[in-house]
Design a protein around this motif. Structure first.
Motif, PDB file in Angstrom:
ATOM      1  N   ASN A 287       0.797  -1.228   0.030  1.00 38.80           N
ATOM      2  CA  ASN A 287      -0.098   0.139  -0.015  1.00 38.80           C
ATOM      3  C   ASN A 287       1.082   1.251   0.116  1.00 38.80           C
ATOM      4  OD1 ASN A 287      -2.542  -0.935  -0.067  1.00 38.80           O
ATOM      5  ND2 ASN A 287      -2.749  -1.106   1.891  1.00 38.80           N
ATOM      6  N   LEU A 288       0.853   1.901  -1.248  1.00 37.83           N
ATOM      7  CA  LEU A 288       1.746   3.116  -1.111  1.00 37.83           C
ATOM      8  C   LEU A 288       1.303   4.123  -0.305  1.00 37.83           C
ATOM      9  CD1 LEU A 288       2.659   3.513  -5.021  1.00 37.83           C
ATOM     10  CD2 LEU A 288       3.705   2.003  -3.280  1.00 37.83           C
ATOM     11  N   HIS A 289      -0.158   4.113   0.215  1.00 39.61           N
ATOM     12  CA  HIS A 289      -0.767   5.062   1.162  1.00 39.61           C
ATOM     13  C   HIS A 289      -0.354   4.707   2.447  1.00 39.61           C
ATOM     14  CE1 HIS A 289      -3.479   1.890   0.044  1.00 39.61           C
ATOM     15  NE2 HIS A 289      -4.122   2.298   1.126  1.00 39.61           N
ATOM     16  N   LYS A 290       0.174   3.821   2.669  1.00 38.10           N
ATOM     17  CA  LYS A 290       0.632   3.348   4.129  1.00 38.10           C
ATOM     18  C   LYS A 290       2.162   3.502   4.230  1.00 38.10           C
ATOM     19  CE  LYS A 290      -3.110   0.514   5.066  1.00 38.10           C
ATOM     20  NZ  LYS A 290      -3.750  -0.736   5.669  1.00 38.10           N
ATOM     21  N   THR A 291       2.966   2.356   3.656  1.00 34.15           N
ATOM     22  CA  THR A 291       4.234   2.230   3.912  1.00 34.15           C
ATOM     23  C   THR A 291       5.222   3.477   3.389  1.00 34.15           C
ATOM     24  OG1 THR A 291       4.148  -0.172   4.082  1.00 34.15           O
ATOM     25  CG2 THR A 291       6.327   0.477   3.726  1.00 34.15           C
ATOM     26  N   PHE A 292       4.700   3.727   2.268  1.00 34.97           N
ATOM     27  CA  PHE A 292       5.459   4.564   1.383  1.00 34.97           C
ATOM     28  C   PHE A 292       4.925   6.214   1.637  1.00 34.97           C
ATOM     29  CE2 PHE A 292       6.349   0.314  -0.122  1.00 34.97           C
ATOM     30  CZ  PHE A 292       7.579   0.535  -0.310  1.00 34.97           C
ATOM     31  N   SER A 293       4.073   6.234   2.501  1.00 34.78           N
ATOM     32  CA  SER A 293       3.552   7.805   2.966  1.00 34.78           C
ATOM     33  C   SER A 293       3.282   8.593   1.828  1.00 34.78           C
ATOM     34  CB  SER A 293       4.880   8.375   3.440  1.00 34.78           C
ATOM     35  OG  SER A 293       4.877   9.823   4.041  1.00 34.78           O
ATOM     36  N   THR A 294       1.951   8.250   1.311  1.00 37.62           N
ATOM     37  CA  THR A 294       1.753   8.967   0.107  1.00 37.62           C
ATOM     38  C   THR A 294       0.434  10.213   0.153  1.00 37.62           C
ATOM     39  OG1 THR A 294       0.061   7.556  -0.546  1.00 37.62           O
ATOM     40  CG2 THR A 294       2.387   7.253  -1.596  1.00 37.62           C
ATOM     41  N   PRO A 295      -0.290  10.583   1.345  1.00 38.12           N
ATOM     42  CA  PRO A 295      -0.402   9.694   2.455  1.00 38.12           C
ATOM     43  C   PRO A 295      -1.802   8.771   2.328  1.00 38.12           C
ATOM     44  CG  PRO A 295      -1.402  11.924   2.586  1.00 38.12           C
ATOM     45  CD  PRO A 295      -0.923  11.907   1.181  1.00 38.12           C
TER      46      PRO A 295
END
Length: 519
Positions: A287-295
């Protein structure tokens, strides 16, 4: 002016902005306008076909039902709604459990704003820079996971799982094998069962060992067989417990011809530590919106970036983004197999989300990503140790050797038995201090669950403040339970009656539906 007690770590003076704000349709006034659009000039009208170009069968018979408001009214409405948000910009984000809400650098938002006018139908030659971002982010995801190719089409975690389930289905259809069972665990995210079920699979659940919290290999062997298509699992599971023997599970599924899919929605504690490929998985998603702070974006925009090993690339949804040494292009040929999944959503993925993830990865580098994992694990274990010192808090499967990774699911059953105050009561009361607090996915497999994840964002001071606030509320549960039972008191809204939430007859999903029900 109210004096703030600096000696207390609990911010008891919190009061969220509160407006008696109707929904936007209720603010509509017929004939009111935010902008008046004039008639086109004659030369423009002659050049542009306009409504005349719309086929008769596609023309509306009725006026589009949109709110009619002035610019000032629209501005007031959305400004008030923005003030009612419990978000990461104004709160300590620890209590969101498996949602992994972390700080998102504002410079990344500014960069994403530079491409907000892009359109997915633009010619490839006009968006070479953004296609390069997609292509390079694909390579970063491959390096982090060990996979060979990624798609950014899935719009969130559940759709990422749905894509993996569809890949498994496509793979066996291509091989001509009739396999229709997916194995998962009871503590994996519920979508690890729901999504493949929607894709047409039968679901088999593995139950946790009562001591370790994870299934044992013999249980897997007892249910796996010639009908097993795949094994889809989250690790760590939603309890925060990590199955260190997961490769044995993967190897066994492979030995009987199945595929293995890794739910890495919450990979915050694993970056630079281990990879999906290291455990033998055939595919995974982040999940880019979790681990990778997208937000996170409160359910969207989001991205469940889905990656596969090379033998499965041909089944990915098209297009991927390719590079021929001179230019970037939409690659419709690589996912060429007749049994490929096909599109799982419109277009290619949310470009702004991919750009933010790219910026986050580039700003940290490999050592920074590893530091994210170490800090997230340190923060979580500090929080775990401090909370386990409280008599109100317990944790199942705690034997001192299976520390949680980046999150933990606690139980407040001790508090509930002693005071009658349960986890849902605590959740509502924590809103009065401007703090999130999450319980668990339903149904509650653990009694009175409380699921917390600090990530790498908060400082020790932030974590201590969250702990002190919980202690303050627990003390209230013993001494003033009525205050908790009637909470929230300082939030946007009063306590909501949830008794009708399971009744579809009471649901209203749009203003149009609401008007029909009012007839």
């Amino acid at each position: 002016m109210k004096r703030i007690d600096r000696s207390s770590k609990v911010r008891t003076g919190f009061h969220q902005a509160k407006w008696d704000e109707p929904i936007i349709y209720e603010l509509s006034t017929p004939g009111e306008r935010g902008i008046l659009v004039g008639q086109p000039e004659k030369a423009v009208a002659e050049e542009v076909e306009g409504e005349a170009a719309i086929p008769a069968g596609m023309a509306r018979n009725t006026k589009l039902n949109l709110p009619e408001m002035s610019q000032a009214a629209v501005l007031r409405h959305y400004s008030r709604l923005a003030q009612q948000t419990l978000g990461a910009d104004v709160n300590i984000e620890i209590g969101q459990g498996t949602c992994t809400v972390k700080y998102s650098p504002k410079v990344n938002d500014q960069l994403a704003n530079l491409i907000r006018e892009y359109h997915p139908l633009q010619d490839e030659s006009t968006v070479q820079g953004m296609l390069q971002i997609f292509h390079e982010t694909d390579k970063y995801m491959c390096e982090i996971s060990g996979m060979d190719r990624f798609s950014f089409q899935p719009s969130g975690g559940s759709q990422g799982i749905m894509t993996m389930a569809s890949l498994i289905r496509a793979y066996f259809k291509d091989k001509g094998e009739d396999r229709d069972e997916i194995i998962t665990t009871i503590y994996s995210h519920p979508s690890d069962a729901a999504a493949p079920h929607v894709a047409g699979f039968k679901i088999i659940f593995l139950q946790p060992d009562p001591k370790t919290g994870v299934p044992d290999l013999e249980q897997l062997k007892a249910v796996a067989g010639p009908k097993t298509a795949g094994y889809i699992v989250a690790n760590p599971e939603d309890t925060g417990v990590y199955n260190s023997h997961v490769k044995e599970f993967v190897d066994y599924i492979h030995s009987i011809g199945g595929l293995c899919a890794y739910d890495q929605a919450n990979a915050n504690g694993l970056l630079g530590v281990t990879r999906a490929r290291d455990a033998g998985f055939d595919m995974c998603f982040f999940n880019l919106h979790k681990t990778f702070s997208t937000p996170h974006g409160c359910g969207g925009p989001a991205c469940g970036a889905t990656g596969v090993q090379k033998d499965l690339v041909k089944y990915l949804p098209a297009p991927l983004v390719g590079f021929d040494g001179q230019k970037y292009f939409f690659d419709y040929e690589t996912p060429s197999n007749a049994c490929a999944v096909g599109k799982v959503r419109e277009w290619y993925g949310v470009a702004q989300v991919v750009l933010k993830a790219y910026c986050w990865i580039r700003s940290l580098g490999p050592n920074g990503l590893y530091q994210v994992a170490k800090t997230a694990v340190l923060n979580n274990n500090y929080l775990f140790k401090k909370l386990m010192e409280l008599p109100e808090v317990s944790a199942y499967y705690e034997d001192g050797h299976n520390q949680r990774i980046e999150q933990a699911r606690y139980s407040l059953e001790n508090l509930e038995k002693e005071t009658g105050i349960g986890t849902l009561d605590i959740q509502r009361r924590m809103m009065d201090f401007g703090m999130h607090y999450w319980t668990s996915h339903h149904p509650f497999y653990l009694p009175e669950p409380m699921t917390l994840e600090p990530t790498e964002t908060p400082s020790k001071k932030d974590i201590d403040e969250y702990i002190e606030t919980l202690k303050y509320v627990f003390k209230e549960a013993h001494e003033d339970p009525e205050t908790i039972k009637t909470a929230p008191h300082r939030s946007v809204t009063h306590q909501v009656d949830e008794s009708e939430m399971d009744d579809p007859a009471k649901w209203v999903l749009s203003w149009k539906t609401y008007l029909k029900k009012c007839e």
